[in-house]
Enzyme design. Structure first.
Site, PDB file in Angstrom:
ATOM      1  CE  LYS A   2      15.204  -1.203  19.018  1.00 42.29           C
ATOM      2  NZ  LYS A   2      14.488  -0.232  19.856  1.00 42.29           N
ATOM      3  NE  ARG A  51      17.125   5.069  18.214  1.00 38.35           N
ATOM      4  CZ  ARG A  51      15.857   5.349  17.910  1.00 38.35           C
ATOM      5  NH1 ARG A  51      15.573   6.502  17.326  1.00 38.35           N
ATOM      6  NH2 ARG A  51      14.897   4.502  18.191  1.00 38.35           N
TER       7      ARG A  51
END
Length: 225
Positions: free
Chosen positions: A19, A93
């Site tokens: 990422k 998240r």
């Protein structure tokens, strides 16, 4: 003059999915501002703030940061970002965090990196870090020029406590459990785009092509800046 509309993207993927590398390439190619939860957490941990100490304790135990703590920390950074296109890395998240983000702005695209957990475990257990800067090396595919030393400062590299095989397994399971509902949340909104593979260099061209269609004027606008 080419007008560039505001574009806001989120990138998602488990720890070790590449990422950070993909985010850097997106920022370089398309000129988005990069807002990384990892950088913000690291700043607080290094400064030994109250939130920083709490977060370090969670990380050392292989746990994810509590929802309310990370939300408070991240959303405070959006106050000065109204006029910018950005890429958000490491947040949200949870669905609650995603809803908090939606209350402040509209997310145009969510890029999801789908990398097999076994590939990630192999990557992370070979990973060494220069802690003051956050620079990451991998002994298999991105080794330092001098073994054990940071390329820039020459300072020693360390293996993070959360990169041991047991802790990596716990982190990946926790990530999957917590973020699957977030992926479903963004899929239901029609903004989720998943890219699957085991190598960042093979995934990247597909991400670049996708964003080039979403941002047809960005690079031209930057060239005239």
């Amino acid at each position: 003059m080419v007008l560039e509309r505001i574009f806001r993207a989120v990138i998602m993927g488990p720890p070790g999915s590449g990422k950070g590398t993909v985010s850097s390439r997106i920022v370089q190619s398309f000129g988005l501002k990069h807002l990384s939860s990892g950088d913000i957490l690291r700043t607080n941990i290094n400064a030994k703030t109250e939130l920083g100490l709490l977060m370090k304790s969670c990380i050392d135990q292989g746990q994810l940061i509590p929802d309310d703590v990370i939300s408070r920390l991240m959303l405070s950074n959006f106050k000065d970002m109204d006029q910018y296109s950005w890429l958000l890395d490491g947040f949200p998240r949870t669905v609650a965090q995603a809803e908090s983000l939606d209350s402040m702005c509209t997310v145009d695209t969510v890029i999801n990196l789908d990398v097999p957990f076994q590939t990630i475990k192999e990557r992370l257990t070979s990973r060494w870090v220069h802690m003051p800067s956050g620079r990451v090396y991998n002994v298999d595919f991105n080794p330092p020029k001098i073994p054990g030393l940071d390329d820039v400062t020459g300072e020693p590299l360390t293996q993070r406590d959360d990169d041991t095989p047991e802790t990596v397994t716990r982190r990946l399971k926790a990530y999957e459990y917590q973020t699957q509902p977030v992926l479903e949340y963004y899929r239901s909104k029609g903004v989720l785009e998943t890219f699957t593979g085991t190598e960042t260099n093979k995934i990247w061209p597909h991400i670049h092509a996708f964003l080039s269609k979403k941002l047809p004027y960005t690079q031209e606008a930057r060239g005239q800046a």
